[in-house]
Design an enzyme around this catalytic site. Sequence first.
Site, mmCIF file in Angstrom:
data_model
loop_
_atom_site.group_PDB
_atom_site.id
_atom_site.type_symbol
_atom_site.label_atom_id
_atom_site.label_comp_id
_atom_site.label_asym_id
_atom_site.label_seq_id
_atom_site.Cartn_x
_atom_site.Cartn_y
_atom_site.Cartn_z
ATOM 1 N N LYS A 52 0.877 -1.153 0.010
ATOM 2 C CA LYS A 52 0.031 0.034 0.056
ATOM 3 C C LYS A 52 0.777 1.160 0.109
ATOM 4 O O LYS A 52 0.751 2.354 -0.827
ATOM 5 C CB LYS A 52 -1.107 -0.035 1.154
ATOM 6 C CG LYS A 52 -2.044 -1.108 1.010
ATOM 7 C CD LYS A 52 -2.897 -1.488 2.574
ATOM 8 C CE LYS A 52 -4.043 -2.344 2.291
ATOM 9 N NZ LYS A 52 -4.736 -2.708 3.445
ATOM 10 N N GLN A 96 -4.228 -1.643 9.569
ATOM 11 C CA GLN A 96 -4.401 -3.158 8.994
ATOM 12 C C GLN A 96 -5.114 -4.105 9.653
ATOM 13 O O GLN A 96 -4.755 -3.948 11.064
ATOM 14 C CB GLN A 96 -2.839 -3.205 8.537
ATOM 15 C CG GLN A 96 -2.924 -4.700 7.815
ATOM 16 C CD GLN A 96 -3.472 -4.615 6.288
ATOM 17 O OE1 GLN A 96 -3.718 -3.522 5.861
ATOM 18 N NE2 GLN A 96 -3.988 -5.749 5.639
ATOM 19 N N ASP A 119 -10.820 2.889 4.260
ATOM 20 C CA ASP A 119 -11.148 1.314 4.338
ATOM 21 C C ASP A 119 -12.727 1.020 3.907
ATOM 22 O O ASP A 119 -13.137 0.090 3.618
ATOM 23 C CB ASP A 119 -10.865 0.732 5.337
ATOM 24 C CG ASP A 119 -9.553 -0.236 5.011
ATOM 25 O OD1 ASP A 119 -9.025 -0.397 4.076
ATOM 26 O OD2 ASP A 119 -8.598 -0.147 6.159
#
Length: 293
Positions: A52, A96, A119
């Site tokens: 990412k 994460q 997200d």
Amino acid sequence: MILLDGKVASAAVKESIKQETDVLLANGKRAPHLAAILVGNNGASETYVASKVKNCEEVGFQSSLIRFDSDVDEETLLNQIIQLNNDTSVDGILVQLPLPKHISEAKVIETISPNKDVDGFHPINAGKLVQGLPSFIPATPYGIMLMLEHYNIQTKGKHAVVIGRSNIVGRPMSILLSSNLPYGNCTVTLCHSHTPNLNELCLQGDIVVAALGRPGFVKAEMVKEGAVIIDVGITRVTDETAKKGFRIKGDVAFDEVAAKAAAITPVPGGVGLMTIAGLLKNTLQAYKASIGV
Ligand code: GUN
């Protein structure tokens, strides 16, 4: 059979993001900024977060990686998120997952400002998605929609079978495919671990999205001739002959299913790369809202 190539489709999405970013930078604007938080040192999470960060650089974004040991207490983590919420130079925040057991994922997700929730996991964004309101779409389902768009896969009136009901993939995927969108308007069946006749249902799918995390689960006999197969699985399977000691396996038995499919995503090189494209799109969207362009 069309190979739905994540390298090709994600490169196209990233190129358009880069071009848009280059124009903003040329006009004297600051770069979009993604902050990623990684707790512990889970091998797969390390790889995803590193990817990412690298992809941010490739499109001209700034990124920050904030790391904590796996024994970090919940309050410290929540305080870090609050600090990033208040930092006007940060556009997107991602933590994460999975997190260590002693930390509540729900609390972490709800602490992220919905305006920086790239997200799309915050209940406010999840609720907006259900109601068809503008929101951040979770990166993997978003990436799959971008893949369908890139290859112009017709979805209207089709029967989509989604296997797996996670908040990260299956459930938002089922909502997007059933929504009134250019690559939506499907009739959707959402299958999960308590679905008794999963094989029969899967066989009826014009589009099958496998997102259950069981390597090779979808076999040829479960798939209709000419179906479009989207494989979200990315399980590490031990393999002593591989350089790293493991191989990445999808949820679909690729060779046998590819022989029947009209189109199929490979693993690796399929949906995983599109997830990053979705995340970058969300980060650009958060940035544009933040600076008012
Ligand atoms: N873990 C697995 N997939 C994801 C994702 O899309 N975002 C985050 N933050 N964690 C994940």
